[in-house]
Design a protein around this motif. Structure first.
Motif, PDB file in Angstrom:
ATOM      1  N   GLN A  48      45.012  33.161  32.669  1.00  0.00           N
ATOM      2  CA  GLN A  48      46.405  33.584  32.586  1.00  0.00           C
ATOM      3  C   GLN A  48      47.175  33.207  33.855  1.00  0.00           C
ATOM      4  OE1 GLN A  48      47.424  34.388  29.726  1.00  0.00           O
ATOM      5  NE2 GLN A  48      45.363  34.614  28.865  1.00  0.00           N
ATOM      6  N   THR A  81      54.032  35.187  27.341  1.00  0.00           N
ATOM      7  CA  THR A  81      52.685  35.422  26.814  1.00  0.00           C
ATOM      8  C   THR A  81      51.642  35.721  27.892  1.00  0.00           C
ATOM      9  OG1 THR A  81      53.151  34.139  24.816  1.00  0.00           O
ATOM     10  CG2 THR A  81      50.833  34.431  25.412  1.00  0.00           C
ATOM     11  N   ALA A  85      49.488  39.216  28.328  1.00  0.00           N
ATOM     12  CA  ALA A  85      48.026  39.245  28.354  1.00  0.00           C
ATOM     13  C   ALA A  85      47.522  40.016  29.563  1.00  0.00           C
ATOM     14  CB  ALA A  85      47.482  37.817  28.364  1.00  0.00           C
ATOM     15  N   SER A 127      55.817  42.250  20.136  1.00  0.00           N
ATOM     16  CA  SER A 127      55.910  41.315  21.255  1.00  0.00           C
ATOM     17  C   SER A 127      54.840  41.589  22.299  1.00  0.00           C
ATOM     18  CB  SER A 127      57.299  41.379  21.895  1.00  0.00           C
ATOM     19  OG  SER A 127      57.600  42.690  22.300  1.00  0.00           O
ATOM     20  N   SER A 129      50.969  41.934  23.521  1.00  0.00           N
ATOM     21  CA  SER A 129      49.812  41.133  23.135  1.00  0.00           C
ATOM     22  C   SER A 129      48.980  41.840  22.078  1.00  0.00           C
ATOM     23  CB  SER A 129      48.930  40.840  24.355  1.00  0.00           C
ATOM     24  OG  SER A 129      48.311  42.033  24.818  1.00  0.00           O
ATOM     25  N   ASP A 154      51.270  38.548  17.579  1.00  0.00           N
ATOM     26  CA  ASP A 154      52.075  38.731  18.780  1.00  0.00           C
ATOM     27  C   ASP A 154      52.915  37.476  19.018  1.00  0.00           C
ATOM     28  OD1 ASP A 154      50.281  36.860  19.834  1.00  0.00           O
ATOM     29  OD2 ASP A 154      49.196  38.318  21.058  1.00  0.00           O
ATOM     30  N   THR A 155      53.395  37.289  20.246  1.00  0.00           N
ATOM     31  CA  THR A 155      54.317  36.176  20.516  1.00  0.00           C
ATOM     32  C   THR A 155      53.661  34.804  20.366  1.00  0.00           C
ATOM     33  OG1 THR A 155      53.822  36.412  22.882  1.00  0.00           O
ATOM     34  CG2 THR A 155      55.797  37.511  22.046  1.00  0.00           C
ATOM     35  N   ARG A 156      52.336  34.768  20.260  1.00  0.00           N
ATOM     36  CA  ARG A 156      51.694  33.471  20.055  1.00  0.00           C
ATOM     37  C   ARG A 156      52.044  32.871  18.704  1.00  0.00           C
ATOM     38  NH1 ARG A 156      45.694  35.269  21.769  1.00  0.00           N
ATOM     39  NH2 ARG A 156      46.451  37.102  20.621  1.00  0.00           N
ATOM     40  N   ILE A 157      52.457  33.712  17.759  1.00  0.00           N
ATOM     41  CA  ILE A 157      52.851  33.186  16.449  1.00  0.00           C
ATOM     42  C   ILE A 157      54.336  32.849  16.440  1.00  0.00           C
ATOM     43  CG2 ILE A 157      53.580  35.268  15.161  1.00  0.00           C
ATOM     44  CD1 ILE A 157      51.578  34.245  12.953  1.00  0.00           C
ATOM     45  N   SER A 165      58.457  32.373  12.598  1.00  0.00           N
ATOM     46  CA  SER A 165      57.371  33.328  12.871  1.00  0.00           C
ATOM     47  C   SER A 165      56.940  34.025  11.591  1.00  0.00           C
ATOM     48  CB  SER A 165      57.826  34.358  13.902  1.00  0.00           C
ATOM     49  OG  SER A 165      58.262  33.737  15.093  1.00  0.00           O
TER      50      SER A 165
END
Length: 224
Positions: A48, A81, A85, A127, A129, A154-157, A165
């Protein structure tokens, strides 16, 4: 309408907004400098920190510079992101050490259990993780509720106000949009989901301005 899947937001929906803003965020901000300095060599943390350096466009940024950037993102409530994390890792320690439990509205806990028992698949889209989501429900005021959920997003999508999204979520769920209900307190998120034909309900717990979506004051008023 009988829905096959329900996707719920967390902050302002299942959980009071002040729990995040007054408990989780301040805890992470306070613990973050020491956490990073002590664990910067651990694989999950180092990954990260590398991502933060890439976002800063400073591949050689010092730990102090990274910490300053992360604190600035926290202060601005940025949905970054790698920040989410790292916050999740800090919250994991906080939950495990009993510094706090995950706040849930009683109506949310009761109805989620009831819907899952009736065969509705439950998902979370927040939003925060995925780990932060799981921690909140695992260490909730009502015990471990993670067995209720079939998945987390989460925001990764993608961002929660972006139509793409919800298209990605639908592809994952493999249900027609009309058989999916999305519950949130934020009108812009509901707008994005509804443009794909997803059913929506707006939670109005703290005097939010209603949009054009069906509204509910609590989970008991949601028709599933």
């Amino acid at each position: 309408m009988n829905y096959r899947a329900l996707v719920t937001d967390i902050e302002g929906t299942t959980t009071r907004i002040s729990f995040v803003t007054e408990v989780l965020f301040p805890y992470a901000a306070e613990q973050l400098p020491e956490f990073i300095r002590q664990r910067s060599e651990q694989a999950e943390v180092a990954m990260q920190l590398k991502a933060v350096r890439q976002l800063m466009k400073q591949p050689e940024a010092s730990l102090d510079a990274i910490i300053a950037q992360l604190q600035a993102w926290i202060a601005a409530d940025e949905k970054i992101t790698p920040l989410k994390a790292l916050q999740g890792m800090i919250w994991r320690l906080g939950y495990q050490q009993g510094h706090f439990t995950g706040h849930l509205y009683p109506d949310a806990a009761e109805q989620l259990k009831a819907w899952q028992a009736k065969g509705v698949q439950l998902f979370v889209y927040s939003s925060g993780s995925v780990e932060a989501q799981q921690l909140l429900f695992r260490h909730s005021d009502f015990g471990d509720l993670t067995p209720l959920f079939s998945g987390y997003f989460d925001t990764r999508i993608g961002g929660k106000k972006e139509i793409s999204s919800y298209a990605a979520i639908l592809q994952h769920l493999q249900f027609p949009p009309s058989q999916v209900l999305f519950v949130s307190d934020v009108v812009a998120e509901l707008d994005a989901a509804s443009k794909l034909g997803i059913a929506t309900t707006q939670l109005i717990r703290d005097g939010q301005a209603p949009g054009t979506h069906p509204v509910a004051r609590d989970f008991y008023q949601i028709e599933v």
